[in-house]
Design an enzyme around this catalytic site. Structure first.
Site, PDB file in Angstrom:
ATOM      1  N   HIS A 427      29.911 -30.422  13.189  1.00 18.38           N
ATOM      2  CA  HIS A 427      30.395 -30.607  11.294  1.00 18.38           C
ATOM      3  C   HIS A 427      29.889 -29.137  11.708  1.00 18.38           C
ATOM      4  O   HIS A 427      28.636 -29.511  10.929  1.00 18.38           O
ATOM      5  CB  HIS A 427      30.019 -32.030  11.078  1.00 18.38           C
ATOM      6  N   GLU A 428      30.431 -27.886  11.464  1.00 21.02           N
ATOM      7  CA  GLU A 428      29.807 -27.207  11.086  1.00 21.02           C
ATOM      8  C   GLU A 428      30.252 -26.474   9.673  1.00 21.02           C
ATOM      9  O   GLU A 428      30.929 -27.397   8.803  1.00 21.02           O
ATOM     10  CB  GLU A 428      30.611 -25.572  11.740  1.00 21.02           C
ATOM     11  N   GLU A 515      17.748 -28.033  15.928  1.00 16.58           N
ATOM     12  CA  GLU A 515      17.923 -26.710  16.467  1.00 16.58           C
ATOM     13  C   GLU A 515      16.534 -25.804  15.933  1.00 16.58           C
ATOM     14  O   GLU A 515      15.381 -26.100  16.353  1.00 16.58           O
ATOM     15  CB  GLU A 515      19.077 -26.003  16.553  1.00 16.58           C
ATOM     16  N   GLU A 521      21.068 -19.135  22.246  1.00 17.46           N
ATOM     17  CA  GLU A 521      22.469 -18.906  21.144  1.00 17.46           C
ATOM     18  C   GLU A 521      21.935 -16.962  21.590  1.00 17.46           C
ATOM     19  O   GLU A 521      22.578 -16.010  21.292  1.00 17.46           O
ATOM     20  CB  GLU A 521      22.550 -18.685  20.258  1.00 17.46           C
TER      21      GLU A 521
HETATM   22  C1  NOJ Z   1      24.829 -21.819  14.377  1.00 16.06           C
HETATM   23  C2  NOJ Z   1      24.567 -22.819  15.879  1.00 16.06           C
HETATM   24  O1  NOJ Z   1      23.580 -22.546  15.873  1.00 16.06           O
HETATM   25  C3  NOJ Z   1      25.777 -22.653  17.031  1.00 16.06           C
HETATM   26  O2  NOJ Z   1      25.216 -23.669  17.870  1.00 16.06           O
HETATM   27  C4  NOJ Z   1      27.271 -22.932  16.632  1.00 16.06           C
HETATM   28  O3  NOJ Z   1      28.426 -22.741  17.659  1.00 16.06           O
HETATM   29  C5  NOJ Z   1      27.275 -22.103  15.620  1.00 16.06           C
HETATM   30  N1  NOJ Z   1      26.508 -22.400  13.959  1.00 16.06           N
HETATM   31  C6  NOJ Z   1      28.109 -22.098  15.078  1.00 16.06           C
HETATM   32  O4  NOJ Z   1      28.216 -23.465  14.335  1.00 16.06           O
HETATM   33 CA    CA Z   2      21.380 -21.968  15.293  1.00 10.67          CA
END
Ligand code: NOJ
Ligand code: CA
Length: 726
Positions: A427-428, A515, A521
Site C-alpha cells: 500500500h503505497e 523503514e 534503496e
Molecule cells: C519507498 C520505499 O522505501 C520503497 O521500498 C518503495 O519501493 C517505494 N517507496 C515505492 O513504494
Molecule cells: Ca524509503
C-alpha cells in the site's frame, strides 16, 4: 441580612496574608530541597529540583555528568504555560522489578527494573493547576515524561512548544542527521557538537518531500560519545497522540532542547486531560555494547492490549522490488501515460512493455520463495495508479484494490497458497493519508479475502491533509490507527516513510517493522557510506526493528548495463552479516533471485538465518566503526553471528561462551577473502566449516567495507569425526 462588620473583613485579610505567607514559605522550602533517586545498581543518579519555581533535572553516571542541570517546561498557546511558578505539592517514589515476554524480539524475556520518582507540580497563582513529572531510572538510563491529569481547571490546551533541555557536559562526538519534519532518510554525519553549524548545509542533501527545520536541529535517536568515554543516546518512547521530537542544538554551549513537529497551522499538539507526553529517553553507559543491548525504550512502552497474538509471526521475504531500482528492465507502472485518474479504464492504457508485477513474474518469485523457504513475496506495482503517483500532491492516487490487467489477484493468491507462500501486500499511499484512511477498511477486507496477512505501507511525498507533516501529531495518530485497524483484520504492518519508531512494537506487535531511515534503496540512489550500518543500530534501530532490506549480492550495479555507475558500498559477505546486526523479525532477501542462483553457497546463510531470537549477545561495538553480535534462534539450539566494519579492514574477536558448555557444534564461517574490498573486489569470499565449543575464540578478518557471518548448529556424528576444531 448580614451586617457589615469591618473587623471580620480585617480578619479575612489577615487570614489571606497568613495563607500567602505559608504558600511563600512552602515555595521557598521546596525550592531548595532537591529530590534524588538512584538506579537499582546505584550507578546513575537523578536529581530533580525547582529553581525559582522552574523544574530542573540532572543526571550523573558513575560520578560523571551526563545531563547538567536542565530545565523542563511546556509552553501553551491558549492558556498560561507550564513553565514556571511551580511548587512541589506531592512527591512519591516507587521501585519496580518484573519481566515480560515480547511477541517477537532479540531476547525472549525482558527485565523491567527501575526506581521511580513522581512529582506533582502545582501553580499556586493559577488556582493550583498542576502537572506531574514521572522519572524512571533504570541501570541503563533515564526515561521521563510530563503528565497532565484531569482536573477542574484543565481540560484542553494547545502546545506551542515543549522546552525540555538536555544540557550536555561537553563537546561530544555526535552521529547526526538534520532535523526535518518529513524525512529521516538522510546520510549520517559524524562530528563534534560544535561543528554541526558548519556541516548542516552539506548534511541536508536533497530528498523528496523534505522539510528541514529552519533553526539548527538534529533528529533523534541521537547518539553521542563524550571524550571521557561515555556513550549517550537521546530518543523518545511511546510516541502516541503527540508530535515527534527533534533536538534544537545550541552548538556553543552543547545544549540541546526539544523541538516538536508543528501541524498545518503551526501548533504543536492538542491535549485533552488525562494525557501525557511520550517518554524522553537517555540511554547511557561507558560501554557501547550496553547501548545496543538496552531495552529501556521497550520497557517504557505499554504492554499490548491484543488478546490473541498468535497470528503475529516473523516474516522472511523476497520481492519484485530491487529490479525497479537497478535493473532498468521493469517498472511499477503498466502504461506509458503520465496523467491518469483512478476512474480511468487501465486496460486501455498503452502498455510500456516493462511492467514488473505480471502473473508470470509473480509465479516465478513464488516458486523461488517456495524452493528456498521464504514466508512471503512482496509484489510492488500490482495495483493501478503508478503512472503518475509522485510529485503532484494528488489526493486519490491509489485505491488499493484494483489490479493492473496483467495481474490476476485471485490466481496469484491460489498459486501462492498451493505452495504455502504468502503474498505481502503493498500500500503505497504517496503521502495521501486521507485517501488511505477512507479506503482502509475496504483495503484490509480485500487483503483478508485474498489471503494476505502482511502489508508494506509507504508514505512517499508531501502529506495530505496538506500542510501536515510525516512526524506531526496528526500523522503519528494515523500510523497508530492503521496498526490498530490492521490488527482487527489480523494483518501485520511494515511501514516505510513513517515517523521513526519509539518502541511501539511492544504495544502494537503487528506493527512488525519500519523503514524510517536511509535503507538499501539508497545504494541505488547515491550510495550509503560503508560506515552507515555501523551507525544505524545506535540511532534508528534504538526505536525498533528496521526493514533495511539487506542481501544484495550483485553489488556492482554497472552489471545491469543501465548506464549508471552505481555500486552498493559493501562486500557480499557484509550483506549476510546484516541479518544479524540489523535486528528485525521481518527481513527481506532483497536481491533479484538470479543473483542468488549465482552464489548458492553464500545464499545458504540467508536461507538458514533466523529472524526471531531467544537471546542476543552484543560482543563488540563502536558506533561508526564496527559491530559484532551473536544471537540464539528462538526455540532452537542454533546460533548466528554477524560482524560489520566501516571502510577500514579490521579483525573481530569472537567468543563462543554463549554456547552450552562441554559440547562441540558445527560452525559455518562466511568470510571476506583476503583480497576482498567493497569497492574493488566485493564478491570474493570463503566459506569454512569447523567445530566450536563454548571455549573457542575466533580472530576474524573483515575486509574494508566488509564483515563476516557465522551459522552454528548441532553437528552430526560424521561432522564431529571429520571436521577440525577451530
Ligand atoms: C519507498 C520505499 O522505501 C520503497 O521500498 C518503495 O519501493 C517505494 N517507496 C515505492 O513504494
Ligand atoms: Ca524509503
Amino acid at each position: 441580612m448580614m451586617k457589615f462588620n469591618p473587623k471580620s473583613k480585617f480578619l479575612k485579610l489577615q487570614n489571606k496574608l497568613v495563607f500567602l505567607g505559608i504558600v511563600m514559605l512552602f515555595f521557598i522550602a521546596t525550592d531548595v530541597k532537591a529530590q534524588v533517586i538512584n538506579s537499582p545498581n546505584k550507578q546513575l543518579v537523578l536529581t530533580f529540583e525547582l529553581k525559582n519555581g522552574v523544574p530542573q533535572y540532572q543526571l550523573v553516571y558513575k560520578g560523571k555528568a551526563v545531563i547538567k542541570p536542565s530545565t523542563l517546561g511546556i509552553e501553551v498557546v491558549n492558556h498560561p504555560s507550564f513553565m514556571d511558578g511551580f511548587v512541589i505539592s506531592d512527591s512519591k517514589e516507587d521501585s519496580v522489578d518484573n519481566s515480560w515476554k515480547p511477541v517477537m524480539g532479540e531476547v525472549k524475556t525482558i527485565r523491567n527494573h527501575y526506581n521511580e520518582l513522581l512529582v506533582t507540580l502545582s501553580q499556586p497563582t493559577l488556582n493550583n493547576r498542576f502537572i506531574r513529572l514521572r522519572f524512571r531510572l533504570f541501570n541503563d538510563g533515564l526515561g521521563f515524561r510530563y503528565e497532565f491529569p484531569k482536573q477542574k481547571d484543565l481540560n484542553y490546551f494547545i502546545i506551542k512548544e515543549e522546552h525540555t533541555e538536555f544540557n550536555l557536559a561537553g563537546d561530544h562526538k555526535i552521529f547526526w542527521i538534520p532535523g526535518d519534519y518529513d524525512t529521516n532518510e538522510y546520510a549520517y554525519t559524524t562530528s563534534k557538537i560544535s561543528e554541526i553549524p558548519n556541516l548542516m548545509e552539506e548534511a541536508t542533501a536533497f530528498i523528496s518531500a523534505q522539510w528541514p527545520i529552519k533553526n539548527l536541529a538534529v533528529q533523534t535517536p541521537s547518539m553521542m560519545k563524550s571524550s571521557d568515554g561515555l556513550y549517550i543516546n537521546i530518543h523518545e518512547a511511546a510516541l502516541i497522540n503527540y508530535p515527534a521530537m527533534s533536538l534544537n542544538v545550541d552548538a556553543e554551549n552543547f545544549r540541546m532542547s526539544s523541538h516538536l513537529t508543528p501541524d498545518a497551522v503551526g501548533n504543536k499538539g492538542y491535549i485533552q486531560t488525562n494525557a501525557q507526553t511520550p517518554w524522553r529517553t537517555i540511554v547511557v553507559s561507558d560501554k557501547a555494547t550496553d547501548i545496543l543491548a538496552s531495552k529501556l525504550i521497550l520497557n517504557l512502552n505499554e504492554p499490548t492490549a491484543y488478546e490473541d497474538v498468535s497470528w503475529i509471526k516473523p516474516v522472511k521475504y523476497i520481492g519484485i522490488w530491487w529490479e525497479y531500482f537497478v535493473a532498468g528492465k521493469s517498472t511499477w507502472a503498466f502504461g506509458t501515460e503520465t496523467n491518469v485518474k483512478l476512474e480511468d479504464d487501465f486496460s486501455k492504457l498503452t502498455p510500456n512493455g516493462k511492467h514488473g508485477a505480471t502473473n508470470e513474474r509473480a509465479k516465478a518469485y513464488i516458486d523461488f520463495a517456495a524452493d528456498n523457504g521464504f514466508n512471503a513475496v512482496l509484489i510492488e506495482g500490482w495495483n493501478v495508479g503508478w503512472e503518475d503517483w509522485i510529485g503532484n500532491w494528488k489526493e486519490n492516487v491509489f485505491d488499493f484494490v484494483t489490479s493492473y490487467p496483467d495481474f490476476d489477484v485471485n490466481a496469484i493468491h491460489e498459486y501462492a497458497a498451493s505452495k504455502n507462500v504468502k503474498i505481502m501486500m503493498h500500500h503505497e499511499t504517496s503521502g495521501s493519508a486521507t485517501n488511505y484512511e477512507r479506503r482502509l477498511d475496504r483495503a484490509f477486507q480485500f487483503m483478508k479475502d485474498n489471503g494476505y496477512n502482511s502489508v508494506k505501507t509507504g508514505y512517499v511525498g508531501q502529506i495530505i491533509p496538506r500542510g501536515e507533516h510525516h512526524d506531526g501529531q496528526w500523522m503519528v495518530n494515523h500510523y497508530i490507527h492503521v496498526a490498530e485497524r490492521a490488527a482487527d483484520y489480523e494483518i501485520m504492518i511494515n511501514s516505510h516513510e513513517a515517523v521513526r519508531p519509539t518502541g511501539l512494537n511492544r504495544t502494537y506487535p503487528n506493527w512488525i517493522a519500519q523503514e524510517s531511515a536511509r535503507g538499501t534503496e539508497f545504494e541505488a540512489m547515491g550510495g550509503l557510506a560503508p560506515e552507515h550500518t555501523t551507525i544505524l543500530p545506535f540511532t534508528r534501530l534504538m526505536g525498533g526493528p528496521m526493514d533495511y532490506t539487506p542481501g544484495i549480492f550483485q553489488t556492482d550495479l554497472t552489471y545491469y548495463n543501465t548506464g549508471g555507475q552505481q555500486r552498493v558500498n559493501t562486500t557480499l559477505v557484509k550483506q549476510l552479516a546484516y541479518y544479524v546486526t540489523m535486528y528485525s523479525p521481518l527481513q527481506m532477501a532483497a536481491d533479484i533471485p538470479d543473483n542468488y542462483d549465482r552464489f548458492p553457497d553464500a545464499f545458504q546463510f540467508i536461507k538458514d538465518v533466523a529472524v526471531d531470537w531467544d537471546n542476543s549477545y552484543i560482543l563488540e561495538a563502536e558506533p561508526g566503526d564496527y559491530i559484532t553480535i551473536a544471537r540464539k534462534t528462538k526455540g532452537k539450539n542454533e546460533w548466528f553471528v554477524g560482524g560489520v566494519t566501516d571502510e577500514n579492514s579490521r579483525t573481530a574477536t569472537v567468543p563462543f561462551s554463549y554456547l552450552p558448555k562441554g559440547k562441540e557444534y558445527l560452525a559455518t564461517i562466511y568470510s571476506d577473502a583476503k583480497d576482498a574490498s567493497w569497492d574493488k573486489n566485493p564478491q570474493a569470499y570463503t566459506i569454512k566449516k569447523a567445530l566450536v565449543n563454548s571455549k573457542s575464540l575466533l580472530k576474524q578478518y573483515m575486509a574494508p567495507g566488509g564483515g563476516f557471518a557465522i551459522s552454528i548448529k548441532e553437528a552430526t556424528p560424521s561432522e564431529l569425526k571429520e571436521l577440525k576444531k577451530l
